[in-house]
Design a protein around this motif. Structure first.
Motif, PDB file in Angstrom:
ATOM      1  N   ASN A  74      51.205  -0.272 -39.164  1.00 14.51           N
ATOM      2  CA  ASN A  74      52.155   0.651 -38.539  1.00 14.51           C
ATOM      3  C   ASN A  74      52.280   1.887 -39.420  1.00 14.51           C
ATOM      4  O   ASN A  74      53.211   2.008 -40.220  1.00 14.51           O
ATOM      5  CB  ASN A  74      53.514  -0.020 -38.361  1.00 14.51           C
ATOM      6  N   THR A  75      51.298   2.778 -39.275  1.00 14.99           N
ATOM      7  CA  THR A  75      51.175   3.947 -40.159  1.00 14.99           C
ATOM      8  C   THR A  75      51.180   5.229 -39.347  1.00 14.99           C
ATOM      9  O   THR A  75      50.498   5.332 -38.326  1.00 14.99           O
ATOM     10  CB  THR A  75      49.861   3.870 -40.975  1.00 14.99           C
ATOM     11  N   VAL A  76      51.931   6.211 -39.815  1.00 17.31           N
ATOM     12  CA  VAL A  76      51.890   7.551 -39.230  1.00 17.31           C
ATOM     13  C   VAL A  76      50.871   8.364 -40.020  1.00 17.31           C
ATOM     14  O   VAL A  76      50.954   8.459 -41.247  1.00 17.31           O
ATOM     15  CB  VAL A  76      53.271   8.236 -39.303  1.00 17.31           C
ATOM     16  N   PHE A  77      49.898   8.953 -39.318  1.00 15.54           N
ATOM     17  CA  PHE A  77      48.870   9.783 -39.954  1.00 15.54           C
ATOM     18  C   PHE A  77      49.137  11.256 -39.672  1.00 15.54           C
ATOM     19  O   PHE A  77      49.476  11.627 -38.538  1.00 15.54           O
ATOM     20  CB  PHE A  77      47.486   9.420 -39.420  1.00 15.54           C
ATOM     21  N   CYS A  78      48.976  12.083 -40.703  1.00 15.74           N
ATOM     22  CA  CYS A  78      49.021  13.542 -40.554  1.00 15.74           C
ATOM     23  C   CYS A  78      47.704  14.096 -41.068  1.00 15.74           C
ATOM     24  O   CYS A  78      47.344  13.856 -42.235  1.00 15.74           O
ATOM     25  CB  CYS A  78      50.192  14.131 -41.339  1.00 15.74           C
ATOM     26  N   ILE A  79      46.979  14.821 -40.216  1.00 18.62           N
ATOM     27  CA  ILE A  79      45.629  15.279 -40.539  1.00 18.62           C
ATOM     28  C   ILE A  79      45.658  16.765 -40.870  1.00 18.62           C
ATOM     29  O   ILE A  79      45.761  17.608 -39.971  1.00 18.62           O
ATOM     30  CB  ILE A  79      44.651  15.021 -39.373  1.00 18.62           C
ATOM     31  N   PHE A  80      45.567  17.094 -42.144  1.00 19.90           N
ATOM     32  CA  PHE A  80      45.523  18.500 -42.587  1.00 19.90           C
ATOM     33  C   PHE A  80      44.067  18.880 -42.824  1.00 19.90           C
ATOM     34  O   PHE A  80      43.627  19.107 -43.967  1.00 19.90           O
ATOM     35  CB  PHE A  80      46.375  18.682 -43.842  1.00 19.90           C
ATOM     36  N   ALA A  81      43.307  18.926 -41.738  1.00 19.28           N
ATOM     37  CA  ALA A  81      41.862  19.124 -41.828  1.00 19.28           C
ATOM     38  C   ALA A  81      41.342  19.556 -40.468  1.00 19.28           C
ATOM     39  O   ALA A  81      42.064  19.547 -39.468  1.00 19.28           O
ATOM     40  CB  ALA A  81      41.175  17.826 -42.272  1.00 19.28           C
ATOM     41  N   ASN A  82      40.091  19.950 -40.446  1.00 15.78           N
ATOM     42  CA  ASN A  82      39.415  20.294 -39.207  1.00 15.78           C
ATOM     43  C   ASN A  82      39.546  19.125 -38.223  1.00 15.78           C
ATOM     44  O   ASN A  82      39.283  17.979 -38.588  1.00 15.78           O
ATOM     45  CB  ASN A  82      37.933  20.558 -39.535  1.00 15.78           C
ATOM     46  N   PRO A  83      39.954  19.372 -36.980  1.00 16.99           N
ATOM     47  CA  PRO A  83      40.128  18.250 -36.046  1.00 16.99           C
ATOM     48  C   PRO A  83      38.847  17.459 -35.803  1.00 16.99           C
ATOM     49  O   PRO A  83      38.908  16.252 -35.557  1.00 16.99           O
ATOM     50  CB  PRO A  83      40.622  18.930 -34.758  1.00 16.99           C
ATOM     51  N   TYR A  84      37.683  18.124 -35.907  1.00 19.80           N
ATOM     52  CA  TYR A  84      36.423  17.417 -35.726  1.00 19.80           C
ATOM     53  C   TYR A  84      36.254  16.297 -36.748  1.00 19.80           C
ATOM     54  O   TYR A  84      35.488  15.353 -36.531  1.00 19.80           O
ATOM     55  CB  TYR A  84      35.243  18.376 -35.855  1.00 19.80           C
ATOM     56  N   SER A  85      36.939  16.391 -37.888  1.00 25.07           N
ATOM     57  CA  SER A  85      36.763  15.395 -38.950  1.00 25.07           C
ATOM     58  C   SER A  85      37.250  14.010 -38.516  1.00 25.07           C
ATOM     59  O   SER A  85      36.853  13.003 -39.114  1.00 25.07           O
ATOM     60  CB  SER A  85      37.487  15.832 -40.222  1.00 25.07           C
ATOM     61  N   LEU A  86      38.084  13.927 -37.479  1.00 25.30           N
ATOM     62  CA  LEU A  86      38.535  12.628 -36.982  1.00 25.30           C
ATOM     63  C   LEU A  86      37.358  11.774 -36.518  1.00 25.30           C
ATOM     64  O   LEU A  86      37.402  10.538 -36.599  1.00 25.30           O
ATOM     65  CB  LEU A  86      39.519  12.815 -35.829  1.00 25.30           C
ATOM     66  N   ALA A  87      36.290  12.432 -36.040  1.00 24.91           N
ATOM     67  CA  ALA A  87      35.125  11.686 -35.553  1.00 24.91           C
ATOM     68  C   ALA A  87      34.428  10.939 -36.678  1.00 24.91           C
ATOM     69  O   ALA A  87      33.712   9.960 -36.424  1.00 24.91           O
ATOM     70  CB  ALA A  87      34.142  12.638 -34.867  1.00 24.91           C
ATOM     71  N   GLY A  88      34.617  11.379 -37.903  1.00 25.35           N
ATOM     72  CA  GLY A  88      33.990  10.737 -39.054  1.00 25.35           C
ATOM     73  C   GLY A  88      34.871   9.693 -39.708  1.00 25.35           C
ATOM     74  O   GLY A  88      34.577   9.266 -40.834  1.00 25.35           O
TER      75      GLY A  88
END
Length: 569
Positions: A503-517
């Motif tokens: 049960n984790t909240v993620f915040c992505i401070f990066a290029n959205p394409y990086s989620l694919a990796g």
């Protein structure tokens, strides 16, 4: 087709804002009309001076006095039409602008790549607005229009008058090495709306803008700085997709268009011919078919994509023959001017070809008010370029970009009294995001993992997590530009996968394409996409966690089957 009615509806708010901006005559009819001042300046020019007006030279203020003096010598000797400024500092930039303007008989066009404002080239001392990919997530185009007005104010305060922006390439290739986060995204209507808002803001603020990179550099996997990209699309595909934003913004009064260096066989079968050197693409397609009557700029003429197959100054001559009005950064402007004059003698060009463009360039200078040129005032320059109201706008834009993927149930359930672990991955020290959250959580612990953390480092943090009821994880890309893949090692990636099943909240401070990796991250119950690692985005994400902001952004690109264009709650 995005028709006129859609533009009027979408931008009704912009029309009110535009009325508040400085009233100016429409650019396109102005530069294509006769003016006494334009004629008086034109009549003072000899044939060489006329050709020189078509060229802009590179300028820096961070390479030492010898370099600054060398550019001054070129400006004085060649009497070029303009300069393009790159890295340096605001005061030093203003000083060289003042010096170069004094050396020029005809006031100089002063251009700058400011896709996200002055901070693109002057990041240490001026404001950086969000990247265009981040802006692509914003649902309120009026914010982007206001950003355009602020960028124009900054430019004019510095003595600059052309911004090579916005980028209206449609980035539908995640592997694109040169556009990518510089694009508003993959959807042609969204790119058009955002590009129009930014362009109108800057033009209403008194700047000449340049849409780039015609006819569309978004679906390439080669960087034209280093080689010649090849587009194998049909002419029909190019017309309906890549050229769409250019066509619509030209209808809306675009002042400039920058032509890319790409080989496009469906539009010109000449082997290895860059689009910037193709008369069919520049004259027949851009100027005639799309009816563009503004200033046509080449992309930098020292890029390998154009000089690789046309060296020795031949690229400069062909660029003018193709129909370009202004050539940016010739490898050798003196040689290029000589070769253009020779081409006129040989009949490859006519004097009328040159004269028409020169008058349009001088009329542009008149529209910009350069007939009443005054020196840039250095007093309080830093203060004037770092206005509190601009900082506030920047934060509002960042707040509007945050995109919630999956459910907000975990965020709503956050209890500030429970034991909470706040983890930043990809950094070497506590982040702005952690600092903002720390004061609110009564019982928390901060953890930091580098992108190359060892198995022991990761295991130590993993063991600690057993003591906590809540886990908030921030993934950072701490590199200068946000790339499509994160530079995390396999150990860190595996840990992220394990965290996603909790049960984790993620915040992505990066290029959205990086989620694919990051395989497995789609299991996470709450993901905030924040697009880049700036403090403003970290503050925006913290506001969401602290329940002071409801995220309203939407993904401007498709990442994979789990995260698609338009997603966002």
């Amino acid at each position: 087709m995005l028709g006129k009615a859609v533009f009027v509806f979408t931008f009704s708010g912009l029309l009110c804002l535009s009325a508040l901006a400085q009233q100016r005559e429409a650019f396109i009819p102005f530069i294509n009309s006769e003016h006494a001042w334009v004629d008086s300046v034109f009549n003072t020019l000899n044939d060489r001076d006329k050709v020189a007006q078509l060229f802009m030279v590179r300028a820096h203020s961070n390479l030492g006095q010898r370099y600054i003096d060398s550019v001054a010598a070129v400006v004085q000797r060649e009497q070029l039409g303009g300069i393009v400024l790159f890295q340096g500092g605001p005061v030093r930039h203003a000083q060289v602008i003042n010096r170069y303007q004094q050396l020029s008989k005809v006031p100089l066009l002063v251009a700058f790549d400011g896709e996200w404002g002055l901070g693109m080239r002057l990041p240490d001392s001026t404001i950086s607005f969000p990247y265009q990919m981040t802006l692509g997530a914003v649902q309120n185009e009026a914010l982007i229009y206001q950003m355009g007005l602020e960028v124009a104010k900054d430019f004019r305060r510095m003595g600059m008058n052309i911004n090579f922006a916005p980028v209206v390439d449609i980035n539908n290739n995640p592997r694109n090495p040169v556009i990518n986060f510089r694009s508003f995204g993959e959807n042609k209507q969204n790119v058009t709306r955002k590009g129009l808002a930014y362009m109108r803001g800057m033009m209403d603020g008194g700047l000449v803008t340049s849409l780039k990179h015609f006819p569309g550099h978004g679906d390439t996997d080669v960087d034209s700085h280093y080689d010649l990209p090849r587009l194998n699309f049909t002419a029909g595909h190019l017309d309906s997709m890549e050229m769409y934003p250019f066509r619509e913004l030209i209808k809306a009064g675009a002042s400039g268009v920058m032509v890319a260096h790409m080989n496009i066989p469906s539009l010109d079968k000449t082997p290895n011919l860059p689009s910037s050197l193709s008369k069919h693409i520049v004259t027949n397609v851009l100027k005639k078919r799309l009816d563009f009557q503004g200033l046509t700029f080449t992309d930098a003429m020292d890029m390998k994509g154009v000089v690789k197959n046309f060296g020795g100054g031949e690229a400069d001559v062909r660029a003018i023959i193709a129909g370009n009005d202004v050539l940016e950064l010739s490898e050798n402007s003196a040689r290029a001017i000589d070769m253009v004059l020779q081409a006129i003698k040989q009949g490859r060009l006519t004097q009328q070809d040159i004269d028409t463009r020169v008058k349009k360039i001088i009329a542009t200078k008149y529209w910009l008010g350069l007939d009443k040129l005054s020196a840039v005032d250095l007093t309080n320059l830093y203060r004037d370029l770092n206005r509190p109201q601009t900082e506030a706008l920047n934060q509002r834009i960042a707040d509007a970009a945050v995109t919630l993927l999956k459910s907000d149930s975990l965020i709503k359930a956050i209890d500030y009294t429970r034991r909470t672990a706040i983890i930043s991955v990809g950094l070497a020290q506590i982040s702005e995001f952690q600092d903002m959250l720390g004061w609110r959580f009564d019982n928390h612990m901060h953890y930091v993992l580098s992108p190359q953390a060892t198995a022991d480092d990761v295991a130590a943090v993993a063991n600690e997590l057993r003591r906590f009821n809540q886990v908030i994880v921030a993934l950072h890309d701490n590199r200068v530009r946000p790339r499509s893949t994160l530079n995390y090692n396999s150990t860190v990636r595996l840990f992220i996968n394990e965290l996603a099943s909790m049960n984790t909240v993620f915040c992505i401070f990066a290029n959205p394409y990086s989620l694919a990796g990051l395989p497995g991250i789609e299991q996470a119950k709450s993901i905030l996409v924040c697009y880049q690692n700036d403090d403003i985005m970290q503050r925006a994400a913290a506001k969401v966690i602290l329940k002071r902001l409801t995220p309203s952004g939407r993904l401007p690109v498709t990442i994979n089957a789990f995260f698609r264009y338009g997603d966002g709650n």
